[in-house]
Design an enzyme around this catalytic site. Structure first.
Site, PDB file in Angstrom:
ATOM      1  N   LYS B  93     -15.787  -6.085  14.115  1.00  0.00           N
ATOM      2  CA  LYS B  93     -16.353  -5.470  15.313  1.00  0.00           C
ATOM      3  C   LYS B  93     -17.693  -4.891  14.894  1.00  0.00           C
ATOM      4  O   LYS B  93     -17.763  -3.957  14.080  1.00  0.00           O
ATOM      5  CB  LYS B  93     -15.441  -4.366  15.847  1.00  0.00           C
ATOM      6  CG  LYS B  93     -16.068  -3.664  17.041  1.00  0.00           C
ATOM      7  CD  LYS B  93     -15.323  -2.412  17.462  1.00  0.00           C
ATOM      8  CE  LYS B  93     -16.310  -1.487  18.174  1.00  0.00           C
ATOM      9  NZ  LYS B  93     -15.693  -0.235  18.603  1.00  0.00           N
ATOM     10  N   ALA B 181     -14.967   1.147  24.617  1.00  0.00           N
ATOM     11  CA  ALA B 181     -15.532   2.506  24.661  1.00  0.00           C
ATOM     12  C   ALA B 181     -15.609   3.066  26.073  1.00  0.00           C
ATOM     13  O   ALA B 181     -15.879   2.353  27.035  1.00  0.00           O
ATOM     14  CB  ALA B 181     -16.918   2.572  24.028  1.00  0.00           C
ATOM     15  N   GLY B 182     -15.358   4.354  26.139  1.00  0.00           N
ATOM     16  CA  GLY B 182     -15.501   5.093  27.385  1.00  0.00           C
ATOM     17  C   GLY B 182     -14.227   5.272  28.178  1.00  0.00           C
ATOM     18  O   GLY B 182     -14.189   6.034  29.144  1.00  0.00           O
ATOM     19  N   ASN B 203      -9.754   4.298  21.631  1.00  0.00           N
ATOM     20  CA  ASN B 203      -9.267   5.077  20.489  1.00  0.00           C
ATOM     21  C   ASN B 203      -9.086   6.547  20.880  1.00  0.00           C
ATOM     22  O   ASN B 203      -7.975   7.048  20.971  1.00  0.00           O
ATOM     23  CB  ASN B 203     -10.270   4.943  19.327  1.00  0.00           C
ATOM     24  CG  ASN B 203      -9.761   5.581  18.033  1.00  0.00           C
ATOM     25  OD1 ASN B 203      -8.800   6.341  18.024  1.00  0.00           O
ATOM     26  ND2 ASN B 203     -10.383   5.278  16.923  1.00  0.00           N
TER      27      ASN B 203
END
Lengths: 325, 254
Positions: B93, B181-182, B203
């Site tokens: 990633k 993300a977010g 995460n």
């Protein structure tokens, strides 16, 4: 009378030896590195007795067992009961709310109250005050335990424990991992600085997205800045990034920290089990007491009591997870 | 289902491994969610997290190492090489941070690093913005997966620009797309899947929740719901009511 051999003179070993002696047992201590010093990770600890703050990111036993620690340490060394102050930069206020939600034992404080508690902390509009927490000076605590034991006639052998020792209590931290396979090291980095222009009287925590950052006052305007938490087993050196983060946190608390002198840099590995809680295991003739993680001073008393209960009374308290005597 | 470099994910949840209260809780989160992929950061320390890394390997899921925290092409490339050695996978990633406060990716460096790594035989999962042209450039240098952000890392704000994410899905119909993300809530993750995304990477929302295992499971269920809903061809929203039972002609109107 049984002679108990404690192996390792860090905070775990000394607390265990102290508890055993207090209960009337006969004890000797082995440590090839000699009396407590910079070779052990408990030398580099913050010395915060902060069960309520720690509970934000730890399991329930840390809160419950940790509260007993303050009284235990007061019987053996100097403990300062001035509470803890937790502050956050304005942009991190959601983290402060989260912190508050996850724990208890605090009052919310605003700027005037913060400066009333710590006049040198003027940059923060919101914080949490944990009045019942305390702190100690780890090096002093270790030497007080050491002296207390030698005064009572406990012999310290500056050598490894002989093989096949009966009634042994292994408190060697990460050195015991050849036996305790689920033990791992979690890297911590810290700095000791002297800042004559800053007067703080209690541990201050500054919320930070990656580590629990704290400043703990020692005497003479000396402060301990800690501590990184890195899933790494390389204890070699501090990285520039870690040092930058620690120092900028101090600077954010009070710009006068910019004038401080750096006295010491500490790097070591905390011994930890997968759930980050300590364990007592009896395997054959040895009792293993280990895994204090970042809670050396907070949980050493509970660990020591658990070991004494097992060794002297054959009682299993909650920290015992395996008994194959 | 679109495959990720030839691999079909057993479960479209990609779960990060940072910031949990303990490795034991991390493991519970993976068990509770059945996450198909674990992302691991190598940036924070070089070469020495052995015990922690072997715990991640023991989870028995696909491992996607990342270059979290890298700010330059050189750093990211070095970290990727280290990751390949440590985890024995060509997957990486690619995360190249351009802005300290928003952790917005540096898309120019990203394309460059993706080119270098693809030429080195890596299978790159680029963490990018929702910009179509950047997406095209990434595909042009050999990426076969795109991972646009929903919102800045760790912000928990959900899908900030749903229009752009929808446009990306339309523009790249054959490319596996991951919202990375977010994500703060299961509803955000479900929404991403409803848009036709192939997976969700998250995460902080799990690791920093009060009960990470429960939140991980909630995320997995939401992702499954969103995926099912997308496949089931949802109805179009409309302005007026459309009665499910006809009213006119009924014998009795009460």
């Amino acid at each position: 009378m049984t002679l108990w051999s404690v192996i390792g003179a860090g905070v775990a070993g000394l607390a265990v030896a102290t508890e055993l002696v207090a209960r009337g047992a006969q004890v000797q201590v082995f440590d090839p590195s000699g009396p407590p010093g910079p070779h052990g990770c408990s030398w580099w600890a913050g010395g915060m007795l902060a069960p309520w703050c720690e509970y934000e990111n730890a399991e329930e036993p840390v809160l419950r067992l940790g509260q007993q620690a303050i009284g235990w340490w007061e019987e053996h060394t100097t403990v300062t009961r001035r509470g803890t102050l937790v502050v956050a930069n304005p942009r991190d206020l959601p983290d402060l709310r989260r912190f508050a939600r996850r724990t208890e034992g605090f009052t919310e404080v605003i700027q005037e109250e913060i400066t009333q508690l710590e006049p040198d902390l003027t940059a923060f509009s919101n914080g949490l005050h944990f009045p019942n927490e305390a702190h100690l000076d780890p090096r002093r605590a270790l030497s007080d335990l050491y002296r207390g034991l030698t005064d009572k006639g406990v012999q310290f052998h500056r050598k490894p424990a002989p093989a096949g020792l009966k009634n042994a209590i292994d408190c060697r931290g990460l050195h015991a991992r050849e036996v305790l396979h689920d033990l791992r090291g979690v890297k911590g980095e810290m700095l000791v600085i002297r800042a004559p222009d800053v007067a703080l009287t209690r541990p201050i925590r500054l919320l930070h997205p990656r580590m629990p950052l704290y400043v703990v006052p020692r005497s003479d305007h000396v402060y301990l800045l800690g501590a990184t938490m890195i899933e790494s087993e390389d204890s070699g050196r501090i990285t520039v990034r870690s040092m930058l983060e620690l120092l900028s946190a101090a600077y954010a608390l009070n710009p006068a920290f910019g004038e401080a002198e750096v006295l010491e840099i500490g790097v070591d590995l905390r011994p930890a089990f997968p759930d980050n809680l300590p364990r007592i295991r009896r395997l054959g003739r040895t009792i293993y007491a280990n895994g204090l993680y970042r809670h050396g001073y907070l949980l050493a008393p509970a660990l020591a009591q658990g070991v004494a209960d097992l060794a002297l009374n054959d009682t299993h308290t909650e920290l015992v997870d395996e008994d194959r005597a | 289902m679109r495959a990720f470099y030839g691999t079909e994910l057993p479960n479209p949840l990609m779960l990060g491994t940072a910031q949990y209260p303990s490795p034991a809780i991390l493991e519970q989160a993976f068990r509770a969610s059945g996450a198909g992929v674990a992302t691991v950061s190598l940036r924070r320390e070089s070469g020495a997290g052995q015990t922690f890394w072997s715990m991640i390997r023991d989870l028995g899921v696909l491992i996607l190492p990342n270059t979290a925290g890298c700010h330059t092409v050189k750093e990211a490339v070095t970290t990727a090489h280290m990751a390949r050695e440590v985890f024995g996978t060509p997957w990486i990633k690619l995360e190249l941070i351009g802005h300290t406060d928003s952790l917005q990716p540096d898309v120019f460096g990203l394309v460059e690093a993706a080119r270098i790594l693809t030429e080195d035989g890596f299978q790159v999962f680029p963490y990018t913005t929702d910009d179509l042209i950047v997406g095209e450039r990434l595909l042009a240098v050999g990426c076969e997966v795109l991972m646009p952000w929903g919102a800045p890392i760790g912000s928990g704000r959900g899908l900030n620009n749903e229009y752009a994410l929808r446009a990306m899905r339309a523009e790249f119909p054959d490319t596996p797309l991951v919202v990375d993300a977010g994500i703060g809530l299961p509803s955000h993750a479900a929404r991403a899947m409803e848009l036709g995304y192939d997976a969700v990477l998250l995460n902080t929302a799990v690791a920093r929740a009060g009960d990470p295992a429960d939140m991980a499971r909630a995320m997995a269920l939401a992702i499954q719901a969103g995926q099912l809903a997308h496949r089931a061809d949802p109805i179009e929203a409309r302005d007026m009511a459309s009665a499910s039972t006809p009213v006119i002609g009924k014998a009795f109107l009460s």
